[in-house]
Design an enzyme around this catalytic site. Structure first.
Site, mmCIF file in Angstrom:
data_model
loop_
_atom_site.group_PDB
_atom_site.id
_atom_site.type_symbol
_atom_site.label_atom_id
_atom_site.label_comp_id
_atom_site.label_asym_id
_atom_site.label_seq_id
_atom_site.Cartn_x
_atom_site.Cartn_y
_atom_site.Cartn_z
ATOM 1 N N HIS A 110 42.787 -8.868 15.773
ATOM 2 C CA HIS A 110 43.858 -9.067 14.777
ATOM 3 C C HIS A 110 43.281 -9.206 13.361
ATOM 4 O O HIS A 110 43.914 -9.827 12.503
ATOM 5 C CB HIS A 110 44.716 -10.302 15.091
ATOM 6 C CG HIS A 110 45.149 -10.397 16.520
ATOM 7 N ND1 HIS A 110 46.365 -9.941 16.967
ATOM 8 C CD2 HIS A 110 44.502 -10.867 17.617
ATOM 9 C CE1 HIS A 110 46.470 -10.144 18.267
ATOM 10 N NE2 HIS A 110 45.347 -10.703 18.700
ATOM 11 N N SER A 137 35.185 2.820 -11.951
ATOM 12 C CA SER A 137 36.549 2.831 -12.464
ATOM 13 C C SER A 137 36.499 3.134 -13.958
ATOM 14 O O SER A 137 35.579 2.725 -14.651
ATOM 15 C CB SER A 137 37.202 1.465 -12.231
ATOM 16 O OG SER A 137 38.244 1.262 -13.181
ATOM 17 N N LYS A 187 33.613 -2.273 -11.146
ATOM 18 C CA LYS A 187 33.964 -1.604 -9.895
ATOM 19 C C LYS A 187 32.906 -0.649 -9.366
ATOM 20 O O LYS A 187 32.290 0.099 -10.116
ATOM 21 C CB LYS A 187 35.244 -0.781 -10.116
ATOM 22 C CG LYS A 187 36.475 -1.636 -10.218
ATOM 23 C CD LYS A 187 36.977 -2.019 -8.870
ATOM 24 C CE LYS A 187 38.490 -2.223 -8.947
ATOM 25 N NZ LYS A 187 39.050 -2.329 -7.621
ATOM 26 N N GLU A 197 37.317 6.151 1.725
ATOM 27 C CA GLU A 197 38.774 6.258 1.603
ATOM 28 C C GLU A 197 39.240 7.682 1.885
ATOM 29 O O GLU A 197 40.282 7.911 2.515
ATOM 30 C CB GLU A 197 39.210 5.836 0.193
ATOM 31 C CG GLU A 197 38.968 4.354 -0.080
ATOM 32 C CD GLU A 197 39.085 4.037 -1.565
ATOM 33 O OE1 GLU A 197 40.203 4.133 -2.086
ATOM 34 O OE2 GLU A 197 38.057 3.708 -2.191
#
Ligand code: ARG
Length: 459
Positions: A157, A278, A284, A291
């Site tokens: 979970h 970024s 970043k 992704e």
């Protein structure tokens, strides 16, 4: 219209839009090698059976070699008005060698021709997929070997559950990719029957030898039913299904990479080679490759559902609908190869942050099951009761905002008077991990064996 290969009974040429929707050359040029190989095998067989002369077969063979050279060199002109790769190759062959080229299409049809070409292509795609996955497994096994003792929290979970090691976690993916490779091999074995010689749909009156062409093209045997042979695209569906399951595995791994890279987890670090910045937030380093692997799995699954919908409800035998079988397969081959290579790149690039993983393993009561197991073993308490007692200990620790091992013996005995000092060593995270020695378990003892076994099974 008469210039069209099938133009004999046509008085006028097709509308421009007809030509456009009908043509497949824009994408099926990728079948060129397979088409030429199929034609060579067919011509050799026709000669051996006395259906064409050996001289014609020799001319065809030499001409097809030249066509292939032109295609490889990029000097071949693909023509939309010739519809597809089959007619483009044959038309060029006729330009090069004249008369004998017109005898090549004896005893075959584009229907068995395209099924044969496409099977050859998908067979290569399956072999490439198998190879790419093996290479990825090898990278995962290498990293797992260096991390058989690297404690990290295991999750259910996405809640901290029990200690595992980073190596054990990586080997889980080695198993998934191993089964993906098994599906690839299964699909290849079922695919490997040769449609050539089934002709349009009913076979041919010429005394062809289908066993000869089947063998020449590396198939196990000719297909048994001519109608099935020209209508079957389940080999492509099976490829796409195996690819989809594999893409889902890649996507789950990619998701974990994204999570592990976050400031909240910090389990791994990807180098500058596999991250992007970024344009506004200077701090970043984003795991874009992971992704995109996660996202592109959607594209792969889309090709499977797309082709399933094309095939559903088609009457036997060939319908032009089936020309739509190629782009999904090409797209998936391209996408999956990219995703596998990028994933392997990330695996070889990633640096585990052992301290962060170890620290995370101290949070979330990963040793709660170990306390329950100790109560069972030391006090002969029934497991259900031990579970309950442990729950109360967790509650007490949570109230004090400490871990289970930070509770004093008095505090533990207030919950269960028979608990002794001997409980503490059993509650260390390392002891907990080491104790999971069942076959396939997370104990470093087992994981070291599993690394060795994985090398033998997969590489
Ligand atoms: N380009 C066609 C395809 O990809 C080849 C087969 C054409 N056959 C036909 N009967 N029109 O399916």
């Amino acid at each position: 219209a008469a210039s069209q290969m099938w133009g004999g009974r046509f008085a006028r040429g097709p509308a421009a839009i007809m030509e456009k929707i009908n043509a497949s050359i824009g994408f099926d040029k990728r079948l060129a090698d397979q088409d030429i190989a199929g034609s060579k095998a067919h011509a050799a067989m026709l000669a051996k059976q006395g259906i064409i002369t050996q001289a014609d077969a020799d001319a065809i063979r030499a001409g097809l070699d030249r066509v292939k050279e032109e295609i490889d060199a990029g000097t071949f002109t693909f023509k939309v008005e010739l519809e597809d790769i089959h007619m483009n190759v044959e038309a060029r062959l006729a330009e090069l060698i004249g008369e004998p080229a017109k005898r090549l299409h004896t005893g075959r049809s584009r229907n068995d021709q395209v099924a044969t070409d496409f099977k050859l292509w998908v067979r290569d795609a399956l072999d490439r997929l198998d190879g790419g996955l093996m290479s990825l497994q090898s990278a995962l096994i290498d990293l797992a070997e260096q991390n058989t003792d690297t404690v990290m929290p295991g999750f259910t979970h996405l809640q901290a559950a029990q200690p595992v090691s980073f190596g054990h976690h990586l080997l889980a993916y080695v198993e998934m990719f191993g089964r993906d490779r098994g599906r690839v091999r299964d699909a290849r074995a079922r695919l490997n029957e040769c449609p050539l010689g089934s002709a349009a749909l009913a076979g041919t009156p010429y005394p062809i030898d289908r066993f000869m062409t089947s063998e020449a093209l590396g198939f196990n045997r000719p297909t048994a039913n001519s109608l099935d042979a020209v209508s079957d695209r389940d080999f492509a569906l099976e490829y796409l299904a195996a690819a989809s399951i594999c893409a889902v595995h890649l996507s789950r791994f990619a998701e974990e990479i994204v999570v592990w890279c976050s400031a909240q987890f910090r389990f791994i670090k990807l180098s500058d080679a596999f991250t992007t910045g970024s344009s506004i937030m200077p701090q970043k380093k984003n795991p874009d490759a992971a992704e995109l692997v996660r996202a592109k799995s959607g594209r792969v699954v889309g090709t499977l559902t797309g082709l399933l919908m094309v095939m559903k409800g088609l009457p036997l035998a060939y319908s032009k609908d089936m020309q739509e079988d190629k782009e999904p397969v090409f797209e998936t081959d391209d996408t999956l190869a990219l995703c596998i290579a990028a994933t392997e790149g990330m695996v070889r690039d990633m640096q585990p942050n052992k301290a962060a993983m170890r620290e995370a393993a101290d949070r979330g009561f990963l040793n709660a099951t170990d306390l329950a197991d100790w109560l069972v073993r030391a006090l002969n308490m029934p497991f259900r009761e031990a579970h309950h007692v442990t729950g109360r200990a967790v509650k007490a620790a949570e109230d004090r905002r400490v871990g289970l091992t930070d509770l004093t013996l008095a505090e533990l005995q207030a919950i269960e008077p028979r608990i002794t000092e001997a409980v503490y060593p059993a509650l260390s995270i390392e002891a907990s991990l080491d104790s999971r020695r069942s076959f396939g378990g997370a104990s470093p003892v087992r994981v070291k064996e599993a690394v060795k076994a994985a090398r033998e099974r997969f590489l």
